[in-house]
Design a protein around this motif. Structure first.
Motif, PDB file in Angstrom:
ATOM      1  N   SER A 149       0.850  -1.199   0.000  1.00 48.15           N
ATOM      2  CA  SER A 149       0.000   0.000   0.000  1.00 48.15           C
ATOM      3  C   SER A 149       0.878   1.238   0.000  1.00 48.15           C
ATOM      4  CB  SER A 149      -0.911   0.005   1.227  1.00 48.15           C
ATOM      5  OG  SER A 149      -0.223   0.543   2.322  1.00 48.15           O
ATOM      6  N   ARG A 150       0.344   2.292  -0.583  1.00 45.10           N
ATOM      7  CA  ARG A 150       1.108   3.523  -0.696  1.00 45.10           C
ATOM      8  C   ARG A 150       1.511   4.064   0.671  1.00 45.10           C
ATOM      9  NH1 ARG A 150      -1.255   7.817  -5.028  1.00 45.10           N
ATOM     10  NH2 ARG A 150       0.138   7.268  -6.727  1.00 45.10           N
ATOM     11  N   ASN A 151       0.564   4.011   1.624  1.00 41.90           N
ATOM     12  CA  ASN A 151       0.861   4.535   2.963  1.00 41.90           C
ATOM     13  C   ASN A 151       2.023   3.783   3.593  1.00 41.90           C
ATOM     14  OD1 ASN A 151      -1.111   6.349   2.746  1.00 41.90           O
ATOM     15  ND2 ASN A 151      -2.628   5.192   3.921  1.00 41.90           N
ATOM     16  N   ASN A 152       1.945   2.470   3.476  1.00 45.50           N
ATOM     17  CA  ASN A 152       2.987   1.619   4.034  1.00 45.50           C
ATOM     18  C   ASN A 152       4.358   1.988   3.451  1.00 45.50           C
ATOM     19  OD1 ASN A 152       4.281  -0.397   5.269  1.00 45.50           O
ATOM     20  ND2 ASN A 152       2.875  -2.035   4.609  1.00 45.50           N
ATOM     21  N   LEU A 153       4.388   2.092   2.125  1.00 47.85           N
ATOM     22  CA  LEU A 153       5.641   2.381   1.432  1.00 47.85           C
ATOM     23  C   LEU A 153       6.173   3.759   1.824  1.00 47.85           C
ATOM     24  CD1 LEU A 153       7.613   1.331  -0.704  1.00 47.85           C
ATOM     25  CD2 LEU A 153       6.301   2.547  -2.415  1.00 47.85           C
ATOM     26  N   MET A 154       5.269   4.722   1.938  1.00 44.58           N
ATOM     27  CA  MET A 154       5.698   6.078   2.288  1.00 44.58           C
ATOM     28  C   MET A 154       6.302   6.116   3.688  1.00 44.58           C
ATOM     29  SD  MET A 154       3.268   9.019   0.799  1.00 44.58           S
ATOM     30  CE  MET A 154       1.692   8.243   1.028  1.00 44.58           C
ATOM     31  N   LEU A 155       5.675   5.368   4.628  1.00 42.61           N
ATOM     32  CA  LEU A 155       6.213   5.355   5.994  1.00 42.61           C
ATOM     33  C   LEU A 155       7.607   4.743   6.017  1.00 42.61           C
ATOM     34  CD1 LEU A 155       3.048   4.489   8.083  1.00 42.61           C
ATOM     35  CD2 LEU A 155       4.338   6.620   8.071  1.00 42.61           C
ATOM     36  N   TRP A 156       7.783   3.640   5.276  1.00 42.89           N
ATOM     37  CA  TRP A 156       9.117   3.016   5.201  1.00 42.89           C
ATOM     38  C   TRP A 156      10.121   3.999   4.610  1.00 42.89           C
ATOM     39  CZ3 TRP A 156      11.397  -1.049   7.263  1.00 42.89           C
ATOM     40  CH2 TRP A 156      10.613  -2.107   7.729  1.00 42.89           C
ATOM     41  N   ALA A 157       9.705   4.656   3.535  1.00 46.80           N
ATOM     42  CA  ALA A 157      10.613   5.577   2.851  1.00 46.80           C
ATOM     43  C   ALA A 157      10.991   6.735   3.759  1.00 46.80           C
ATOM     44  CB  ALA A 157       9.964   6.103   1.575  1.00 46.80           C
ATOM     45  N   PHE A 158       9.998   7.228   4.501  1.00 45.57           N
ATOM     46  CA  PHE A 158      10.249   8.340   5.403  1.00 45.57           C
ATOM     47  C   PHE A 158      11.264   7.941   6.477  1.00 45.57           C
ATOM     48  CE2 PHE A 158       9.120  10.843   9.218  1.00 45.57           C
ATOM     49  CZ  PHE A 158       9.325  12.103   8.708  1.00 45.57           C
ATOM     50  N   ALA A 161      12.293  13.919   2.870  1.00 41.79           N
ATOM     51  CA  ALA A 161      11.335  14.550   1.953  1.00 41.79           C
ATOM     52  C   ALA A 161      11.427  13.911   0.572  1.00 41.79           C
ATOM     53  CB  ALA A 161      11.606  16.048   1.861  1.00 41.79           C
ATOM     54  N   ALA A 162      12.651  13.736   0.083  1.00 43.20           N
ATOM     55  CA  ALA A 162      12.827  13.199  -1.265  1.00 43.20           C
ATOM     56  C   ALA A 162      12.379  11.743  -1.347  1.00 43.20           C
ATOM     57  CB  ALA A 162      14.278  13.335  -1.698  1.00 43.20           C
ATOM     58  N   ALA A 163      12.710  10.948  -0.317  1.00 45.26           N
ATOM     59  CA  ALA A 163      12.360   9.527  -0.340  1.00 45.26           C
ATOM     60  C   ALA A 163      10.843   9.350  -0.252  1.00 45.26           C
ATOM     61  CB  ALA A 163      13.047   8.792   0.807  1.00 45.26           C
ATOM     62  N   THR A 164      10.185  10.163   0.597  1.00 44.35           N
ATOM     63  CA  THR A 164       8.723  10.079   0.701  1.00 44.35           C
ATOM     64  C   THR A 164       8.082  10.395  -0.646  1.00 44.35           C
ATOM     65  OG1 THR A 164       8.985  10.942   2.923  1.00 44.35           O
ATOM     66  CG2 THR A 164       6.762  10.818   2.080  1.00 44.35           C
ATOM     67  N   CYS A 165       8.613  11.412  -1.293  1.00 39.63           N
ATOM     68  CA  CYS A 165       8.104  11.813  -2.594  1.00 39.63           C
ATOM     69  C   CYS A 165       8.261  10.667  -3.599  1.00 39.63           C
ATOM     70  CB  CYS A 165       8.885  13.035  -3.056  1.00 39.63           C
ATOM     71  SG  CYS A 165       7.923  14.112  -4.066  1.00 39.63           S
ATOM     72  N   LEU A 166       9.420  10.038  -3.554  1.00 38.27           N
ATOM     73  CA  LEU A 166       9.678   8.913  -4.456  1.00 38.27           C
ATOM     74  C   LEU A 166       8.663   7.803  -4.222  1.00 38.27           C
ATOM     75  CD1 LEU A 166      11.463   7.262  -6.413  1.00 38.27           C
ATOM     76  CD2 LEU A 166      12.804   6.579  -4.438  1.00 38.27           C
ATOM     77  N   ALA A 167       8.410   7.496  -2.928  1.00 39.23           N
ATOM     78  CA  ALA A 167       7.474   6.434  -2.588  1.00 39.23           C
ATOM     79  C   ALA A 167       6.075   6.787  -3.080  1.00 39.23           C
ATOM     80  CB  ALA A 167       7.459   6.209  -1.082  1.00 39.23           C
ATOM     81  N   PHE A 168       5.745   8.072  -2.976  1.00 43.52           N
ATOM     82  CA  PHE A 168       4.425   8.523  -3.394  1.00 43.52           C
ATOM     83  C   PHE A 168       4.223   8.332  -4.897  1.00 43.52           C
ATOM     84  CE2 PHE A 168       1.466  11.904  -4.699  1.00 43.52           C
ATOM     85  CZ  PHE A 168       0.381  11.547  -3.920  1.00 43.52           C
ATOM     86  N   PHE A 169       5.251   8.626  -5.658  1.00 46.75           N
ATOM     87  CA  PHE A 169       5.107   8.569  -7.115  1.00 46.75           C
ATOM     88  C   PHE A 169       5.493   7.218  -7.713  1.00 46.75           C
ATOM     89  CE2 PHE A 169       5.399  13.221  -6.624  1.00 46.75           C
ATOM     90  CZ  PHE A 169       4.213  13.535  -7.268  1.00 46.75           C
ATOM     91  N   ARG A 170       5.859   6.260  -6.862  1.00 50.35           N
ATOM     92  CA  ARG A 170       6.342   5.008  -7.403  1.00 50.35           C
ATOM     93  C   ARG A 170       5.246   4.241  -8.142  1.00 50.35           C
ATOM     94  NH1 ARG A 170       8.395  -0.740  -5.496  1.00 50.35           N
ATOM     95  NH2 ARG A 170       6.179  -0.983  -5.173  1.00 50.35           N
ATOM     96  N   ALA A 171       4.053   4.164  -7.502  1.00 43.27           N
ATOM     97  CA  ALA A 171       2.975   3.374  -8.110  1.00 43.27           C
ATOM     98  C   ALA A 171       2.590   3.898  -9.496  1.00 43.27           C
ATOM     99  CB  ALA A 171       1.781   3.332  -7.170  1.00 43.27           C
ATOM    100  N   PRO A 172       2.300   5.208  -9.652  1.00 44.40           N
ATOM    101  CA  PRO A 172       1.986   5.700 -11.002  1.00 44.40           C
ATOM    102  C   PRO A 172       3.110   5.449 -11.997  1.00 44.40           C
ATOM    103  CG  PRO A 172       1.743   7.456  -9.367  1.00 44.40           C
ATOM    104  CD  PRO A 172       2.151   6.248  -8.634  1.00 44.40           C
ATOM    105  N   LEU A 173       4.356   5.527 -11.537  1.00 44.10           N
ATOM    106  CA  LEU A 173       5.479   5.310 -12.450  1.00 44.10           C
ATOM    107  C   LEU A 173       5.517   3.868 -12.935  1.00 44.10           C
ATOM    108  CD1 LEU A 173       8.393   7.397 -10.920  1.00 44.10           C
ATOM    109  CD2 LEU A 173       7.261   7.707 -13.109  1.00 44.10           C
TER     110      LEU A 173
END
Lengths: 283, 167
Positions: B48-57, B75-87
């Protein structure tokens, strides 16, 4: 209402995203603007320990070069001192005065030895971590030098580690002067190479030439005067045309920093204690 | 449970490698590989996106702690996690729900290459943009981004080919 709730539930990751970004930027700006907590930096116990362990291994790598530098510097100083001693005896005809002078120099300052355990060069704001902290007597705003010249100023301290703002940081600003003519300006860093920095606000009527040595001015309480900084490499006009910008080749090789000294003016400590007492008395 | 321990091993390993080796590397005065994002790239596509973002953060913040840049990598890693799925969706034609770990084997070389190139470029651009706040010099910035992306890609592809032999 239900639709709204569904909307929030569906796009909940947006909120988490914004929340996390806000936290990140809050941390970033807080660190850049205030002397806040040292918790999220490499001066905390875990990071400090990891770096110190790694440094115990890598610390040996450059020892040969560092030794060569030190020997060279020692010989230079030895020769210089001999000449100065001759001059002084000639002038004062009193050899005990020199001994007295030597003692006086050390009387004003405390010198702590420390090892660099982490160092960066490529950021816009670089920081150095050293393995001495409050328990060893290090406080923020003490000066840091190495065998070749000025390194920076202590920024944050934790129990056993400290973070230093080196010259290679946009926040760094060190008062320095031209050794020959005593005109002074401020040493700043504009990014780019770690070997060069810029002296700003050098008056237009000041006298200097390429190759002149720049030293600390001693106008601030942080550094004593006369600590070498670098040599004049290039001269340019400032944007407003009112002063010179001097490109300085730094003596300190930040890429090879290992052993440093933290210097503290004794009076500075005394003053701080006095202020503390005053505050304590008020309570 | 084993999965979590395995993940923590990767987490610690990558952070230490980043802090002790890669952060000390400045190829030509610019390039620092940011290999630790490999951790984020390799998550299963079903996470899940939330899960991935927390790990990245958490990962970003730990790296920040070591490099004295609180918030920057986070900040950069969270952003990456956020945009990973659409990419991933943009690059692969495969169904996301199928659940796969992005790798050369699962996606094929060209898809994986594009996937890691896009994510790495996104991450490096954000990170170095934040880093360069104080003195903005577009040429230096572009140089830094290009070299960092290049060196990070190199690390990722090396790791990928190593992993393939093992698997």
């Amino acid at each position: 209402m239900r639709n709204l709730l569904n909307f929030f539930l569906k796009y909940n990751y947006w909120f988490l995203f914004i929340l996390l970004e806000v936290i990140s930027f809050a941390l970033l700006f807080q660190f850049n603007h205030y002397q806040g907590s040292a918790y999220f930096t490499s001066s905390n116990r875990l990071a400090g320990w990891a770096y110190e362990t790694a440094n115990q291994v890598t610390g040996y790598f450059h020892l040969k070069d560092i030794n060569n530098d030190l020997v060279k510097k020692n010989v230079e100083l030895e020769l210089q001192m001999e000449r100065l001693r001759e001059k002084l005896t000639e002038l004062t005809a009193d050899s005990s005065a020199i001994e007295q002078m030597k003692k006086d120099v050390l009387k004003e300052y405390d010198i702590y030895q420390a090892k660099v355990i982490n160092n960066s060069l490529t950021h816009a704001d670089n920081y150095i971590t050293i393995n001495k902290g409050e328990n060893d007597g290090i406080r923020s705003e003490m000066g840091v030098i190495d065998g070749n010249g000025v390194v920076g100023i202590v920024y944050l301290t934790s129990a056993n580690y400290s973070i230093v703002i080196p010259i290679l940081n946009s926040k760094s600003s060190i008062s320095c002067k031209i050794q020959r003519s005593d005109y002074f300006g401020f040493l700043k860093w504009d990014g780019g190479s770690s070997q060069y920095a810029t002296v700003k606000d050098m008056p237009r009527h000041s006298l200097f030439s390429l190759g002149d040595t720049i030293v600390t001015s001693g106008h601030s309480a942080v550094f004593p005067g006369g600590i070498p900084v670098g040599t004049v490499e290039d001269i340019a006009d400032s944007h407003d045309g009112l002063s010179y910008l001097i490109k300085v080749k730094l003596f300190t090789d930040f890429a090879r920093l290992n052993d440093v000294r933290v210097i503290a003016r004794k009076e500075q400590e005394e003053l701080k204690n006095l202020e503390k007492q005053l505050k304590g008395g008020k309570k | 449970m084993i999965k979590i321990i395995h993940r923590m091993e990767w987490f610690i390993g990558l952070v230490l490698f980043q802090a002790l080796v890669l952060n000390q590397m400045h190829i030509g005065g610019y390039a620092t590989p940011f290999f630790y994002i490999y951790f984020i790239l390799k998550f299963n596509s079903r996470v899940s996106r939330n899960n991935l973002m927390l790990w990245a953060f958490a990962l970003g913040l730990t790296v920040d702690m070591f490099s004295n840049t609180p918030g920057m990598n986070a900040a950069a890693a969270t952003c990456l996690a956020f945009f990973r799925a659409p990419l991933i969706r943009l690059i692969t034609l495969r169904d996301m729900d199928e659940g796969f770990r992005p790798s050369v084997k699962a996606l094929g070389f060209s898809s994986f290459f594009r996937y890691s190139l896009l994510t790495t470029s996104l991450f490096c651009t954000i990170l170095l943009l934040i880093d360069t706040f104080s003195f903005f010099n577009p040429l230096v910035l572009i140089g830094k981004i290009l070299t960092s992306v290049l060196s990070t890609m190199l690390c990722i592809l090396c790791m990928e080919s190593l992993g393939r032999k093992k698997g």
